[in-house]
Design a protein around this motif. Structure first.
Motif, PDB file in Angstrom:
ATOM      1  N   ASP A 164       0.841  -1.201   0.000  1.00  0.00           N
ATOM      2  CA  ASP A 164       0.000   0.000   0.000  1.00  0.00           C
ATOM      3  C   ASP A 164       0.871   1.244   0.000  1.00  0.00           C
ATOM      4  O   ASP A 164       1.901   1.313   0.709  1.00  0.00           O
ATOM      5  CB  ASP A 164      -0.907   0.018   1.226  1.00  0.00           C
ATOM      6  N   GLY A 165       0.440   2.206  -0.810  1.00  0.00           N
ATOM      7  CA  GLY A 165       1.184   3.458  -0.927  1.00  0.00           C
ATOM      8  C   GLY A 165       2.132   3.471  -2.097  1.00  0.00           C
ATOM      9  O   GLY A 165       2.803   4.493  -2.318  1.00  0.00           O
ATOM     10  N   HIS A 166       2.231   2.357  -2.827  1.00  0.00           N
ATOM     11  CA  HIS A 166       3.095   2.288  -4.000  1.00  0.00           C
ATOM     12  C   HIS A 166       2.253   1.897  -5.213  1.00  0.00           C
ATOM     13  O   HIS A 166       1.488   0.929  -5.157  1.00  0.00           O
ATOM     14  CB  HIS A 166       4.218   1.263  -3.801  1.00  0.00           C
ATOM     15  N   SER A 167       2.411   2.641  -6.322  1.00  0.00           N
ATOM     16  CA  SER A 167       1.602   2.389  -7.514  1.00  0.00           C
ATOM     17  C   SER A 167       2.110   1.191  -8.311  1.00  0.00           C
ATOM     18  O   SER A 167       1.333   0.481  -8.948  1.00  0.00           O
ATOM     19  CB  SER A 167       1.596   3.640  -8.418  1.00  0.00           C
ATOM     20  N   MET A 168       3.384   0.928  -8.237  1.00  0.00           N
ATOM     21  CA  MET A 168       3.973  -0.183  -8.967  1.00  0.00           C
ATOM     22  C   MET A 168       4.126  -1.387  -8.041  1.00  0.00           C
ATOM     23  O   MET A 168       4.204  -1.237  -6.811  1.00  0.00           O
ATOM     24  CB  MET A 168       5.350   0.209  -9.527  1.00  0.00           C
ATOM     25  N   PRO A 169       4.167  -2.603  -8.608  1.00  0.00           N
ATOM     26  CA  PRO A 169       4.388  -3.773  -7.757  1.00  0.00           C
ATOM     27  C   PRO A 169       5.688  -3.654  -6.961  1.00  0.00           C
ATOM     28  O   PRO A 169       6.713  -3.176  -7.478  1.00  0.00           O
ATOM     29  CB  PRO A 169       4.439  -4.936  -8.752  1.00  0.00           C
ATOM     30  N   TRP A 170       5.616  -4.058  -5.709  1.00  0.00           N
ATOM     31  CA  TRP A 170       6.790  -4.004  -4.833  1.00  0.00           C
ATOM     32  C   TRP A 170       7.842  -5.011  -5.291  1.00  0.00           C
ATOM     33  O   TRP A 170       9.032  -4.729  -5.245  1.00  0.00           O
ATOM     34  CB  TRP A 170       6.336  -4.304  -3.400  1.00  0.00           C
ATOM     35  N   ASP A 171       7.363  -6.158  -5.767  1.00  0.00           N
ATOM     36  CA  ASP A 171       8.294  -7.188  -6.242  1.00  0.00           C
ATOM     37  C   ASP A 171       7.539  -8.136  -7.169  1.00  0.00           C
ATOM     38  O   ASP A 171       6.308  -8.264  -7.090  1.00  0.00           O
ATOM     39  CB  ASP A 171       8.882  -7.955  -5.056  1.00  0.00           C
ATOM     40  N   ARG A 172       8.281  -8.817  -8.056  1.00  0.00           N
ATOM     41  CA  ARG A 172       7.726  -9.821  -8.956  1.00  0.00           C
ATOM     42  C   ARG A 172       8.573 -11.083  -8.836  1.00  0.00           C
ATOM     43  O   ARG A 172       9.800 -11.001  -8.749  1.00  0.00           O
ATOM     44  CB  ARG A 172       7.749  -9.344 -10.414  1.00  0.00           C
ATOM     45  N   GLN A 173       7.934 -12.228  -8.825  1.00  0.00           N
ATOM     46  CA  GLN A 173       8.671 -13.492  -8.711  1.00  0.00           C
ATOM     47  C   GLN A 173       8.020 -14.548  -9.599  1.00  0.00           C
ATOM     48  O   GLN A 173       6.779 -14.600  -9.733  1.00  0.00           O
ATOM     49  CB  GLN A 173       8.692 -13.990  -7.264  1.00  0.00           C
ATOM     50  N   ARG A 174       8.903 -15.380 -10.198  1.00  0.00           N
ATOM     51  CA  ARG A 174       8.415 -16.556 -10.926  1.00  0.00           C
ATOM     52  C   ARG A 174       8.034 -17.616  -9.906  1.00  0.00           C
ATOM     53  O   ARG A 174       8.637 -17.705  -8.827  1.00  0.00           O
ATOM     54  CB  ARG A 174       9.501 -17.090 -11.847  1.00  0.00           C
ATOM     55  N   PRO A 175       7.053 -18.435 -10.229  1.00  0.00           N
ATOM     56  CA  PRO A 175       6.639 -19.457  -9.261  1.00  0.00           C
ATOM     57  C   PRO A 175       7.692 -20.534  -9.090  1.00  0.00           C
ATOM     58  O   PRO A 175       8.490 -20.820  -9.987  1.00  0.00           O
ATOM     59  CB  PRO A 175       5.361 -20.018  -9.867  1.00  0.00           C
ATOM     60  N   ALA A 192       7.832  -2.165   6.894  1.00  0.00           N
ATOM     61  CA  ALA A 192       6.569  -2.238   7.629  1.00  0.00           C
ATOM     62  C   ALA A 192       5.442  -1.675   6.770  1.00  0.00           C
ATOM     63  O   ALA A 192       5.612  -0.668   6.071  1.00  0.00           O
ATOM     64  CB  ALA A 192       6.682  -1.464   8.936  1.00  0.00           C
ATOM     65  N   GLY A 193       4.283  -2.323   6.802  1.00  0.00           N
ATOM     66  CA  GLY A 193       3.150  -1.834   6.039  1.00  0.00           C
ATOM     67  C   GLY A 193       2.170  -2.943   5.714  1.00  0.00           C
ATOM     68  O   GLY A 193       2.242  -4.058   6.249  1.00  0.00           O
ATOM     69  N   ARG A 194       1.257  -2.617   4.766  1.00  0.00           N
ATOM     70  CA  ARG A 194       0.200  -3.553   4.351  1.00  0.00           C
ATOM     71  C   ARG A 194       0.499  -4.051   2.940  1.00  0.00           C
ATOM     72  O   ARG A 194       0.744  -3.250   2.026  1.00  0.00           O
ATOM     73  CB  ARG A 194      -1.150  -2.876   4.402  1.00  0.00           C
ATOM     74  N   TYR A 195       0.431  -5.380   2.763  1.00  0.00           N
ATOM     75  CA  TYR A 195       0.775  -6.006   1.496  1.00  0.00           C
ATOM     76  C   TYR A 195      -0.416  -6.786   0.933  1.00  0.00           C
ATOM     77  O   TYR A 195      -1.271  -7.280   1.690  1.00  0.00           O
ATOM     78  CB  TYR A 195       1.950  -6.975   1.668  1.00  0.00           C
ATOM     79  N   HIS A 196      -0.440  -6.897  -0.422  1.00  0.00           N
ATOM     80  CA  HIS A 196      -1.341  -7.774  -1.160  1.00  0.00           C
ATOM     81  C   HIS A 196      -0.507  -8.499  -2.216  1.00  0.00           C
ATOM     82  O   HIS A 196       0.586  -8.035  -2.583  1.00  0.00           O
ATOM     83  CB  HIS A 196      -2.454  -6.998  -1.885  1.00  0.00           C
ATOM     84  N   CYS A 197      -1.033  -9.624  -2.700  1.00  0.00           N
ATOM     85  CA  CYS A 197      -0.366 -10.287  -3.822  1.00  0.00           C
ATOM     86  C   CYS A 197      -1.402 -10.760  -4.846  1.00  0.00           C
ATOM     87  O   CYS A 197      -2.589 -10.933  -4.505  1.00  0.00           O
ATOM     88  CB  CYS A 197       0.517 -11.431  -3.355  1.00  0.00           C
ATOM     89  N   SER A 198      -0.935 -10.987  -6.079  1.00  0.00           N
ATOM     90  CA  SER A 198      -1.780 -11.505  -7.175  1.00  0.00           C
ATOM     91  C   SER A 198      -0.879 -12.297  -8.115  1.00  0.00           C
ATOM     92  O   SER A 198       0.356 -12.285  -7.959  1.00  0.00           O
ATOM     93  CB  SER A 198      -2.470 -10.360  -7.922  1.00  0.00           C
ATOM     94  N   TYR A 199      -1.474 -12.961  -9.067  1.00  0.00           N
ATOM     95  CA  TYR A 199      -0.688 -13.742 -10.026  1.00  0.00           C
ATOM     96  C   TYR A 199      -1.244 -13.562 -11.427  1.00  0.00           C
ATOM     97  O   TYR A 199      -2.406 -13.160 -11.617  1.00  0.00           O
ATOM     98  CB  TYR A 199      -0.635 -15.219  -9.637  1.00  0.00           C
ATOM     99  N   GLN A 200      -0.399 -13.905 -12.383  1.00  0.00           N
ATOM    100  CA  GLN A 200      -0.767 -13.833 -13.792  1.00  0.00           C
ATOM    101  C   GLN A 200      -0.748 -15.242 -14.383  1.00  0.00           C
ATOM    102  O   GLN A 200       0.100 -16.067 -14.041  1.00  0.00           O
ATOM    103  CB  GLN A 200       0.231 -12.966 -14.563  1.00  0.00           C
ATOM    104  N   SER A 201      -1.731 -15.493 -15.265  1.00  0.00           N
ATOM    105  CA  SER A 201      -1.772 -16.757 -16.013  1.00  0.00           C
ATOM    106  C   SER A 201      -2.076 -16.444 -17.472  1.00  0.00           C
ATOM    107  O   SER A 201      -2.267 -15.273 -17.851  1.00  0.00           O
ATOM    108  CB  SER A 201      -2.822 -17.699 -15.425  1.00  0.00           C
ATOM    109  N   SER A 202      -2.138 -17.464 -18.286  1.00  0.00           N
ATOM    110  CA  SER A 202      -2.418 -17.261 -19.712  1.00  0.00           C
ATOM    111  C   SER A 202      -3.816 -16.708 -19.943  1.00  0.00           C
ATOM    112  O   SER A 202      -4.102 -16.139 -20.989  1.00  0.00           O
ATOM    113  CB  SER A 202      -2.247 -18.579 -20.479  1.00  0.00           C
ATOM    114  N   THR A 203      -4.685 -16.850 -18.963  1.00  0.00           N
ATOM    115  CA  THR A 203      -6.064 -16.361 -19.099  1.00  0.00           C
ATOM    116  C   THR A 203      -6.272 -14.994 -18.461  1.00  0.00           C
ATOM    117  O   THR A 203      -7.385 -14.475 -18.491  1.00  0.00           O
ATOM    118  CB  THR A 203      -7.029 -17.367 -18.458  1.00  0.00           C
ATOM    119  N   GLY A 204      -5.233 -14.420 -17.824  1.00  0.00           N
ATOM    120  CA  GLY A 204      -5.381 -13.090 -17.249  1.00  0.00           C
ATOM    121  C   GLY A 204      -4.805 -12.984 -15.849  1.00  0.00           C
ATOM    122  O   GLY A 204      -4.033 -13.835 -15.398  1.00  0.00           O
TER     123      GLY A 204
END
Length: 586
Positions: free
Chosen positions: A63-74, A93-105
């Motif tokens: 939270d507070g950052h417009s770009m992803p904080w980090d990206r990782q391959r599975p 310190a702060g609040r985090y979320h995560c998401s993933y990408q697949s061939s369908t979106g």
């Protein structure tokens, strides 16, 4: 409807449902931190994001950052990614979320993860009210306090990754900020160890250092152990002290609790002797902080339930007050069993409590409230009647009721000697010049008083002599002077002149039988200046002339001895042996 419009409608019906299906077909991933989301400053933490097997990239957002904080391959098998932080600082310190990408979106975002960094402020204090011992099924209040003006306090339970409670702070009259957490009902099926933190509202993910851990002990009904010490419970600063918890139950571990303390030291069981289990808790070098009330508990390794508490043991630390009391005894330090004895503890400085301790006694000292008497404070400890078991060396101390386990310096020791029965005189005085010896109106003299039981008594009445020493009425026949072999003490004069002035006076009296003509009065009147309870005696015949002899005697210092019959009396042995005491007159 034209062919073009029909074609567009068909395309819309076919594309729209597929787009909605694509968005709903990718569920939100899971997000967590190891070893937990509350991380000490400078330590390492790993954040995990887990999605589906078809995911080919994971994004970590803060939270507070417009770009992803980090990206990782599975990682293999391909449904989760690892985000490592090797050295945690405040910017993590702060609040985090995560998401993933697949061939369908792209998937939906995960639930938030609060990453808290601790160690940015001084630690608060965590304590249990009234104490950390709780009966099974009971509740207890945990108090988290700090001198810093934290807006909120957090209570953490060991073994749980997230806070148990978060409460707004309060400012009581002590000007400390605090929060009160009600915990319970507690059961012995789990461990109950807690810590607390404080934080400010403008930095909710930056917490203070953790408080010291507080473990709640769930006490049960199993047999209580015994708490003892091989030394006296009255200790001096710098002394080594060990408290021993013992039980005939085979407990595996023991805990020692000090009243109002925040911690509960535990020790594994020892085997001091066959059939007993126990543990030793060394304390020392002793300081003022060791004064207090202690109890101990026993427990088994396979259960978190503890025994019933031992009887309390009070540890008293001396030398914590500037004053030093004095200790005296009435009627005197040598008494007969069955008499009434009073030990008087006094102090010129204010103390509201006096304590009387006997050397070598395992029992706790006696306590009495002090009373003000004309410029000083005092307490009277009575032994009525005194027994031979109460003989020994005593000391007294002063203390304040606000800190009852911190004592003054001890008084000088006082030795109380108790003879076998009230009919027997006390031990002889070893110093003829001491105040315990005989006094005749301030004149030290030497004469012999014969105590002849069942013989012709001369009435003796208690009286304080006035004026000079005057001749006494003597018996018709003057008995011979006892020889040194009979036990009479011989006093050497300063010269021939003194020897010629020496005179032996004899008075035959009954052996302490008032009903047969003898009256001896032991007075215990400290206010009259006679704290030693001196016996005053007046020797005179029943039809005594005005000239009488006055003697002030301390009957506790008279030697009781049996004399052999004189050769002139061999033909008529007395019915009972004579008893005499020697006094000197110069």
């Amino acid at each position: 409807m034209t062919p073009t419009l029909t074609t567009l409608l068909l395309l819309g019906l076919s594309v729209g449902p597929r787009t909605r299906a694509q968005a709903g077909a990718l569920p939100a991933p899971s997000l967590w931190a190891e070893p937990g989301s509350v991380v000490p400053w400078g330590s390492a933490v790993t954040i995990w994001c887990q999605g589906i097997l078809e995911a080919h990239e994971f994004h970590l957002d803060k939270d507070g950052h417009s770009m992803p904080w980090d990206r990782q391959r599975p990682l293999e098998p391909g449904n989760k990614a690892k985000f490592s932080i090797t050295y945690v600082r405040e910017q993590y310190a702060g609040r985090y979320h995560c998401s993933y990408q697949s061939s369908t979106g792209s998937s939906e975002r995960s639930d938030p993860l609060e990453l808290v960094v601790t160690g940015f402020h001084a630690e608060p204090t965590l304590s249990a009210l009234p104490n950390p011992m709780v009966t099974s099924g009971g509740k207890v209040t945990l108090q988290c306090t700090s001198w810093m003006g934290f807006h909120r306090f957090v209570l953490m339970k060991e073994g749980e990754p997230r806070p148990v409670w978060t409460l707004d702070s309060q400012e009581p009259t002590s000007r400390q900020f605090q929060a009160l957490f009600l915990v319970g009902p507690v059961t012995p099926r789990a461990r109950w160890t807690f810590r607390c933190h404080g934080f400010f509202n403008n930095t909710p993910q930056l917490w203070s250092q953790p408080s010291d851990p507080l473990e709640l002990l769930v006490s049960g009904v199993s047999r209580k152990p015994s708490l003892l010490t091989q030394q006296s419970p009255v200790v001096t600063p710098g002394q080594r002290l060990t408290l021993q918890c013992r039980s005939d139950v085979g407990y595996d571990r023991f805990a020692l609790y000090k009243e109002a303390a925040r911690d509960l030291p535990q020790h594994l069981s020892l085997q001091p002797q066959a059939g007993l289990s126990g543990a030793d808790f060394p304390l020392g070098p002793v300081s003022s902080s060791h004064g207090g009330r202690y109890t101990c508990y026993g427990g088994h390794n396979l259960s978190s339930e503890w025994s019933a508490p031992s009887d309390p043991l009070d540890i008293l630390v001396t030398g914590q007050l500037l004053s030093t009391p004095s200790l005296s005894v009435q009627p005197g330090p040598m008494v007969a069993s069955g008499e009434n004895v009073t030990l008087l503890c006094q102090s010129w400085s204010f103390v509201d409590t006096f304590l009387l301790s006997k050397e070598g006694a395992a029992d706790p000292p006696l306590r009495l409230r002090s009373k003000y008497r004309v410029g000083h404070y005092q307490a009277k400890f009575s032994m009525s009647p005194v027994t031979s078991a109460q003989g020994g060396t005593y000391r007294c101390y002063g203390s304040y009721s606000t800190s009852p386990h911190l004592l003054s310096h001890p008084s000088d020791p006082l030795e109380l000697q108790v003879s076998g029965s009230s009919g027997e005189p006390g031990p002889p005085a070893t110093d003829p010049s001491s105040t315990a010896g005989a006094q005749l109106n301030g004149i030290t003299g030497s004469f012999t008083v014969w105590l002849c039981p069942r013989s012709q008594p001369v009435p003796v009445r208690p009286h304080r002599g006035r004026g000079g020493l005057r001749p006494a009425a003597l018996p018709p026949r003057r008995p011979p002077r006892p020889s040194p072999a009979s036990g009479q003490r011989q006093e050497a004069g300063s010269g021939p002149a003194a020897a010629t002035q020496e005179e032996t006076l004899y008075a035959a009296v009954q052996d302490a039988q008032p009903e047969e003509g003898v009256e001896l009065d032991q007075r215990q009147d400290a206010e009259d200046g006679d704290p030693q309870g001196t016996t005053y005696a007046q020797a005179a015949a029943s039809d005594a002339p005005p000239d009488v002899t006055y003697a002030q005697l301390n009957r506790l210092t008279l030697r009781r001895e049996t004399s052999a019959p004189h050769s002139s009396q061999a033909r008529k042995p007395p019915a009972e042996p004579s008893v005499y005491a020697a006094l000197a007159i110069r």
